[in-house]
Motif scaffolding. Structure first.
Motif, PDB file in Angstrom:
ATOM      1  N   THR A  79     -11.084  -9.243  -3.973  1.00 18.00           N
ATOM      2  CA  THR A  79     -11.748  -9.767  -5.161  1.00 18.00           C
ATOM      3  C   THR A  79     -10.698 -10.537  -5.958  1.00 18.00           C
ATOM      4  O   THR A  79      -9.531 -10.603  -5.561  1.00 18.00           O
TER       5      THR A  79
ATOM      6  N   HIS B  57       0.836  -1.205   0.000  1.00 19.36           N
ATOM      7  CA  HIS B  57       0.000   0.000   0.000  1.00 19.36           C
ATOM      8  C   HIS B  57       0.871   1.254   0.000  1.00 19.36           C
ATOM      9  O   HIS B  57       0.555   2.242  -0.684  1.00 19.36           O
TER      10      HIS B  57
ATOM     11  N   ARG C 134      -7.230  -8.919  -6.728  1.00 26.99           N
ATOM     12  CA  ARG C 134      -7.097  -7.557  -6.203  1.00 26.99           C
ATOM     13  C   ARG C 134      -7.466  -7.509  -4.721  1.00 26.99           C
ATOM     14  O   ARG C 134      -8.345  -8.233  -4.270  1.00 26.99           O
TER      15      ARG C 134
ATOM     16  N   ARG D 272     -11.051  -5.487   1.271  1.00 29.30           N
ATOM     17  CA  ARG D 272     -12.007  -6.177   0.417  1.00 29.30           C
ATOM     18  C   ARG D 272     -11.203  -6.919  -0.633  1.00 29.30           C
ATOM     19  O   ARG D 272     -10.420  -6.311  -1.361  1.00 29.30           O
TER      20      ARG D 272
ATOM     21  N   ASP E  68      -5.711   2.867  -3.196  1.00 27.03           N
ATOM     22  CA  ASP E  68      -5.960   1.885  -2.142  1.00 27.03           C
ATOM     23  C   ASP E  68      -6.147   0.474  -2.677  1.00 27.03           C
ATOM     24  O   ASP E  68      -6.304  -0.465  -1.904  1.00 27.03           O
ATOM     25  N   GLU E  69      -6.137   0.297  -3.995  1.00 25.13           N
ATOM     26  CA  GLU E  69      -6.339  -1.012  -4.593  1.00 25.13           C
ATOM     27  C   GLU E  69      -5.002  -1.580  -5.056  1.00 25.13           C
ATOM     28  O   GLU E  69      -4.233  -0.909  -5.742  1.00 25.13           O
TER      29      GLU E  69
ATOM     30  N   ARG F  32      -8.356  -4.449  -1.854  1.00 29.89           N
ATOM     31  CA  ARG F  32      -8.597  -3.029  -1.593  1.00 29.89           C
ATOM     32  C   ARG F  32      -8.454  -2.767  -0.110  1.00 29.89           C
ATOM     33  O   ARG F  32      -9.068  -3.445   0.713  1.00 29.89           O
TER      34      ARG F  32
ATOM     35  N   GLU G 294     -10.971  -9.632   5.787  1.00 36.37           N
ATOM     36  CA  GLU G 294     -12.151  -9.050   5.159  1.00 36.37           C
ATOM     37  C   GLU G 294     -13.313  -9.002   6.151  1.00 36.37           C
ATOM     38  O   GLU G 294     -14.050  -8.011   6.219  1.00 36.37           O
TER      39      GLU G 294
END
Length: 244
Positions: free
Chosen positions: A204, A162, A207, A202, A168-169, A209, A196
């Motif tokens: 996915t 980060h 990825r 989060r 933020d992703e 986030r 999470e």
């Protein structure tokens, strides 16, 4: 070659060196595009070019026969590739490659880079300060992997990635996260669900986030912050927590 000056690069090391030291490098610097999986340093091979990344995340990886690859360090816009050259070694057993995000980098031929360093003690000193911070990061990684639970290890690496991203992703695969924290893919999946569920991230496909950096920092504990503080002390403020 397009004109470059010290204010046009996002690389923090180049932005911090003395103007006269940047001027030694400037005529031989070229901006190039780098993409995921591009190798910047081959293991056990001569280095033709040195790279100052302007974004993304570069992984420094150790490959152990029969056991696979383990990430031993990362750097991005705060650093430079092939640090072994600064220590008088012509090659290294570790490979460095772009692992996260497409970006640009300023590259310079190795002989031009070393010639500029030989001409300037202040340039060499600044670059060696980065080596010091990177060595502390590597030592911190060993201590963290030995003593902290997998959730804290993953929180630490997510914070480090980060720090090197603009947003933020973070594009991260499960395989890469496993290499980052020395864990099996299944363990990464379970750990991502834990983070999470706590509202920290989060996840996915491919990825992650960052949703709550403060919670991640609390979870990482003493595993995160020491190398970042050292870099901020020796070179310049670095990391989203420092405003760098």
């Amino acid at each position: 070659m397009s004109h470059l000056d010290q204010s046009t690069s996002e690389n923090l090391l180049l932005a911090t060196v003395l103007p006269e030291d940047f001027a030694r490098l400037q005529p031989d610097l070229n901006r190039v595009d780098v993409s995921r999986d591009d190798v910047l340093v081959q293991a056990n091979a001569p280095v033709d070019y040195v790279y100052f990344p302007e974004g993304g995340v570069v992984s420094i990886v150790s490959d152990t026969p029969g056991k696979g690859r383990t990430e031993v360090g990362i750097f991005g816009k705060e650093g430079v590739s092939a640090t072994h050259l600064l220590l008088g070694a012509s090659d290294t057993p570790h490979e460095s490659f772009i692992q996260v995000s497409e970006a640009t980098a300023l590259c310079i031929a190795t002989e031009k880079y070393l010639a500029a360093i030989q001409q300037s003690d202040t340039l060499r000193t600044m670059l060696l300060r980065f080596v010091q911070a990177l060595m502390i990061q590597t030592a911190q990684s060993a201590a963290t992997n030995a003593h902290q639970r997998v959730e804290a290890r993953l929180a630490r690496w997510l914070l480090m990635c980060h720090d090197r991203m603009d947003g933020d992703e973070i594009p991260l695969t499960h395989d890469f996260m496993g290499m980052m924290i020395a864990a099996e893919r299944s363990g990464v999946t379970v750990t991502l669900h834990i983070l999470e569920g706590a509202g920290m991230i989060r996840a996915t496909r491919g990825r992650v986030r960052i949703l709550d950096r403060a919670k991640l920092t609390d979870l990482a504990g003493e595993g995160y912050g020491v190398p970042e503080a050292q870099y901020s002390k020796l070179v310049a403020p670095f990391g989203k927590g420092s405003g760098g």
